[in-house]
Design an enzyme around this catalytic site. Structure first.
Site, mmCIF file in Angstrom:
data_model
loop_
_atom_site.group_PDB
_atom_site.id
_atom_site.type_symbol
_atom_site.label_atom_id
_atom_site.label_comp_id
_atom_site.label_asym_id
_atom_site.label_seq_id
_atom_site.Cartn_x
_atom_site.Cartn_y
_atom_site.Cartn_z
ATOM 1 C CG ASP A 33 -0.288 -0.009 2.539
ATOM 2 O OD1 ASP A 33 0.084 1.077 3.027
ATOM 3 O OD2 ASP A 33 -0.137 -1.100 3.121
ATOM 4 C CG ASP A 90 -6.027 4.078 7.265
ATOM 5 O OD1 ASP A 90 -6.074 3.593 8.404
ATOM 6 O OD2 ASP A 90 -4.998 4.637 6.807
ATOM 7 C CD GLU A 148 -3.812 4.146 10.671
ATOM 8 O OE1 GLU A 148 -2.856 3.885 11.413
ATOM 9 O OE2 GLU A 148 -3.760 4.073 9.428
#
Length: 278
Positions: A80, A169, A171
């Site tokens: 990624d 994503d 986090e």
């Protein structure tokens, strides 16, 4: 002479007024920078300004950096990338055995990756299956708003066998409070809002990228999505370890950031293609 000077002054005044008006009508591009000052810890990980956040930015300090175990036969290697990688040499990555890639498209509702086209199209052009990801900042706007922003800037999906569903994503916050100032229930609601909006527009359930520590702290280790959304777990260690949220298995494992973020799909190439096709 006086009339000439007066005329010049008027002209200058009109010019300055015009400039002031133009500045007033131009969006304040520094607004996101002012409200997204990276924490000292984030700066240590290369996040210097709004938009610099990337997958797993804090993993090196929260999990072991032990080398990953040898890949099982039924797995596919990938990477990624974000703006930190700039223009990627995709031919080299293909030669290294990488067969899929996720590319950062957006962050919050204020940032788009300037290298997105080179990274997203370049990985596709060498033969990889690729997808886009969105770095969530739940304190900025609703999940629906950020999903819409993501979809408008590269996060879409098509059933061409080469495009993976978009990834959320979710986090650690590099700009402030770890859980973005949200309670566990509010965080779960925000995530659901994002996922539902994305699915309504594309027909696909997005992948969720997270890690056990953050998910436990900030969602109360919610099990709300483990039967619908593929899990992309981050853990820099020799195994994926205990999975968050009651997921029975992981779909992708981010296991290292050296020399670039390393990912492993939990299945063979045919299963990766199946994920792309939906």
């Amino acid at each position: 002479m006086k009339s000439v000077l007066t005329g010049a002054a008027v002209t200058l005044g009109l010019l300055l007024a015009s400039i002031g008006s133009a500045q007033a009508s131009t969006p304040n591009t520094d607004a996101s920078t002012a409200s997204h000052q990276p924490t000292p810890q984030a700066r240590q990980h290369g996040i210097d300004k709004a938009g610099d956040a990337y997958m797993g930015w804090l993993q090196n300090t929260t999990t072991s950096a032990a080398p990953a175990v040898m890949a099982p036969a039924a797995s596919v290697e990938g990477i990624d990338v974000s703006s930190h990688q700039g223009n990627v040499n995709w031919a080299s990555q293909w030669s290294a055995g990488k067969r899929f890639a996720y590319v950062k498209a957006t962050e919050g509702n204020y940032y788009t990756n300037p290298y997105f086209a080179q990274q997203y199209n370049g990985s596709y052009n060498v033969g990889m299956i690729r997808g886009a990801y969105h770095f969530a900042t739940p304190n900025d706007s609703s999940g629906a708003n950020q999903a819409t922003y993501f979809l408008a800037h590269g996060g879409g999906w098509s059933r061409d066998g080469k495009t993976l569903p978009g990834a959320l994503d979710i986090e650690y916050n590099p700009y402030g409070a770890t859980c973005y100032g949200l309670s566990a229930s509010a965080m779960v609601s925000w995530i659901r809002d994002f996922l539902n909006t994305y699915k309504a527009r594309t027909g696909r359930d997005p992948v969720i990228y997270t890690n056990l520590d953050w998910w436990s702290r900030c969602t109360g280790n919610s099990t709300a999505f483990n039967s619908t959304n593929p899990l992309w777990v981050a853990r820099y260690a020799s195994a994926p370890g205990t999975l968050p949220g009651g997921w029975p298995f992981h779909t992708i494992w981010q296991y290292s950031s050296t020399p670039i973020d390393q990912d492993r799909f939990n299945g063979d190439q045919s299963r990766l293609v199946a994920l792309a096709n939906g």
